[in-house]
Design an enzyme around this catalytic site. Structure first.
Site, PDB file in Angstrom:
ATOM      1  N   ARG A 160      -0.985 -24.869 -18.876  1.00  0.00           N
ATOM      2  CA  ARG A 160      -0.928 -24.264 -17.541  1.00  0.00           C
ATOM      3  C   ARG A 160      -1.854 -25.009 -16.582  1.00  0.00           C
ATOM      4  NH1 ARG A 160      -2.667 -18.304 -19.326  1.00  0.00           N
ATOM      5  NH2 ARG A 160      -4.393 -19.612 -19.971  1.00  0.00           N
ATOM      6  N   GLU A 165      -5.277  -7.662 -19.199  1.00  0.00           N
ATOM      7  CA  GLU A 165      -4.111  -8.021 -20.012  1.00  0.00           C
ATOM      8  C   GLU A 165      -3.023  -6.962 -19.843  1.00  0.00           C
ATOM      9  OE1 GLU A 165      -3.833 -10.851 -21.727  1.00  0.00           O
ATOM     10  OE2 GLU A 165      -5.839 -11.450 -21.090  1.00  0.00           O
ATOM     11  N   ARG A 170      -2.174 -20.829 -13.920  1.00  0.00           N
ATOM     12  CA  ARG A 170      -3.200 -19.814 -14.228  1.00  0.00           C
ATOM     13  C   ARG A 170      -4.144 -19.792 -13.038  1.00  0.00           C
ATOM     14  NH1 ARG A 170      -7.147 -16.908 -15.144  1.00  0.00           N
ATOM     15  NH2 ARG A 170      -7.762 -16.109 -17.164  1.00  0.00           N
TER      16      ARG A 170
END
Length: 166
Positions: free
Chosen positions: A96, A62, A54
Site C-alpha cells: 500500500r 479496525e 493507507r
C-alpha cells in the site's frame, strides 16, 4: 569543531531532511473506488490502475472494533466516488502507498482525526513533516477534550493494542 556548532549542524541536517522528504513525495490524482476501513482506500488513477492507499499519520479503529464501522463510513462519505489527490512517500510491506489523501482542500487523514474516528499514529510521526505532525496532534487533543467520536468512550482501545491482543 565546537560542540554547539556540531549540534547546530545536526539540527540543520535534520531540518533539511524533513524538507527533502516532503519534496520527494509522489503525487497523483484519481477517483476513490473502494473503502476498506477508516484508514485504507483504493484509488483508480488516470491510467486506470488501482492503487491501495493507507492514510499516513493516522490509525483508525479496525472493522471489528468499536467505532470501526463509523470510521469507515465517515471516510466513505468524505471521499468515495470523488476525485482525490494522493501524496505518498513510501510503500508498506503490504504494497500500500502510505500517503495524505486530499479531496479539494480537505486533508482526509486530518478529517478522520478531527471527527474523533482515528488516532494520530505517533509511532510513525517522525515520518511526517513537522507542520503536519503538529496539526494531527492538535486535532487529536481537541477531539479528546471534546469527546468526539471514539473519545466519548470511557476507555477507547487503540487499534495497535486491539491488533496485538487479537
Amino acid at each position: 569543531m565546537r560542540p554547539l556548532a556540531s549540534i547546530r549542524l545536526v539540527f540543520l541536517a535534520a531540518a533539511l531532511a524533513g524538507v527533502a522528504s516532503t519534496a520527494l513525495a509522489d503525487v497523483y490524482t484519481g477517483r476513490v473506488v473502494a473503502i476498506a476501513d477508516g484508514d485504507t482506500l483504493t484509488v483508480l488513477d488516470k491510467a486506470k490502475v488501482q492503487r491501495k492507499v493507507r492514510l499516513s499519520g493516522i490509525d483508525a479503529p479496525e472493522k471489528r472494533q468499536s467505532f470501526g464501522t463509523v470510521s469507515r463510513k465517515h471516510l466513505a462519505d468524505l471521499v468515495f466516488g470523488k476525485t482525490v489527490t494522493v501524496a505518498y512517500r513510501k510503500i508498506d510491506r503490504y504494497g500500500r502507498q502510505i500517503g495524505v489523501v486530499r479531496v479539494g482542500e480537505i486533508d482526509a487523514n486530518l478529517a478522520q482525526i478531527r471527527a474523533g474516528l482515528a488516532w494520530h499514529y505517533k509511532h510513525y510521526e517522525r515520518e511526517q513533516p513537522p507542520d503536519e505532525r503538529a496539526a494531527y496532534a492538535a486535532e487529536e487533543r481537541n477531539a479528546r477534550e471534546n469527546k468526539r467520536g471514539l473519545w466519548g468512550d470511557a476507555k477507547p482501545i487503540a487499534p495497535w493494542d486491539f491488533r496485538r491482543h487479537r
